[in-house]
Design a protein around this motif. Structure first.
Motif, PDB file in Angstrom:
ATOM      1  N   LEU A  22      28.112  37.373  35.019  1.00 44.14           N
ATOM      2  CA  LEU A  22      27.696  38.560  35.539  1.00 44.14           C
ATOM      3  C   LEU A  22      28.064  39.713  34.934  1.00 44.14           C
ATOM      4  CD1 LEU A  22      25.846  39.749  37.723  1.00 44.14           C
ATOM      5  CD2 LEU A  22      28.154  39.530  39.225  1.00 44.14           C
ATOM      6  N   ILE A  26      25.441  42.659  32.915  1.00 48.34           N
ATOM      7  CA  ILE A  26      25.269  43.707  33.336  1.00 48.34           C
ATOM      8  C   ILE A  26      25.849  44.627  32.270  1.00 48.34           C
ATOM      9  CG2 ILE A  26      26.672  45.657  34.680  1.00 48.34           C
ATOM     10  CD1 ILE A  26      26.985  43.334  36.950  1.00 48.34           C
ATOM     11  N   ARG A  48      29.908  49.651  37.825  1.00 44.06           N
ATOM     12  CA  ARG A  48      28.781  48.660  38.337  1.00 44.06           C
ATOM     13  C   ARG A  48      29.182  47.417  38.225  1.00 44.06           C
ATOM     14  NH1 ARG A  48      23.331  47.518  35.046  1.00 44.06           N
ATOM     15  NH2 ARG A  48      22.466  45.889  36.631  1.00 44.06           N
ATOM     16  N   ALA A  52      29.513  44.847  41.426  1.00 47.85           N
ATOM     17  CA  ALA A  52      29.022  43.652  41.406  1.00 47.85           C
ATOM     18  C   ALA A  52      29.805  42.337  41.532  1.00 47.85           C
ATOM     19  CB  ALA A  52      27.956  43.453  40.198  1.00 47.85           C
ATOM     20  N   GLU A  55      31.196  42.338  45.254  1.00 45.08           N
ATOM     21  CA  GLU A  55      30.379  41.848  46.430  1.00 45.08           C
ATOM     22  C   GLU A  55      29.845  40.503  46.071  1.00 45.08           C
ATOM     23  OE1 GLU A  55      25.826  43.252  47.256  1.00 45.08           O
ATOM     24  OE2 GLU A  55      27.122  44.809  46.957  1.00 45.08           O
ATOM     25  N   LYS A  56      29.497  40.059  45.166  1.00 45.46           N
ATOM     26  CA  LYS A  56      28.814  38.841  44.890  1.00 45.46           C
ATOM     27  C   LYS A  56      29.839  37.591  44.865  1.00 45.46           C
ATOM     28  CE  LYS A  56      26.079  35.694  41.896  1.00 45.46           C
ATOM     29  NZ  LYS A  56      25.217  35.540  40.858  1.00 45.46           N
TER      30      LYS A  56
END
Length: 114
Positions: A22, A26, A48, A52, A55-56
């Motif tokens: 990820l 990104i 960012r 991410a 949260e993920k």
């Protein structure tokens, strides 16, 4: 017990393969958008990634973790580029892997150990 104060907690942030995927995804998008005007990403791009990942994966990720990991990835990429340029090494694009015969590998490892 981890390095934190309570059992099962740790102050050290650990990057898993899905997190790293990820992270790279990104940052690649951010670079394509032009959010990497020089050798460094803009703070918004780093933030960012932080948001991410946090949260993920339900972890406490901060900008320092992302910046440190970016340095690690850059160092690894420099090693890959150096090795690719040396005689006896190849690159398998579909597997994203460096290849060589055993003698070439052994010689390269010996140079690194000296």
């Amino acid at each position: 017990m981890g390095k934190g104060n309570q059992e099962g907690t740790s102050k050290q942030f650990r990057w898993t393969k899905p997190m790293e995927h990820l992270f790279l995804e990104i940052l690649a998008e951010e670079a394509q958008k032009g959010n990497k005007p020089s050798n460094a990403f803009k703070a918004a791009s780093i933030n960012r990634v932080v948001e991410a990942i946090s949260e993920k994966f339900q972890v406490q990720c901060d900008a320092k973790h992302v910046e440190n990991h970016l340095r690690t990835v850059k160092k690894q990429w420099q090693i890959i580029c150096t090795i690719q340029g040396e005689s006896g090494f190849g690159w398998v694009d579909n597997m994203k892997m460096i290849t060589c015969d055993r003698a070439t590998y052994d010689a390269a490892v010996m140079v690194q150990c000296l």
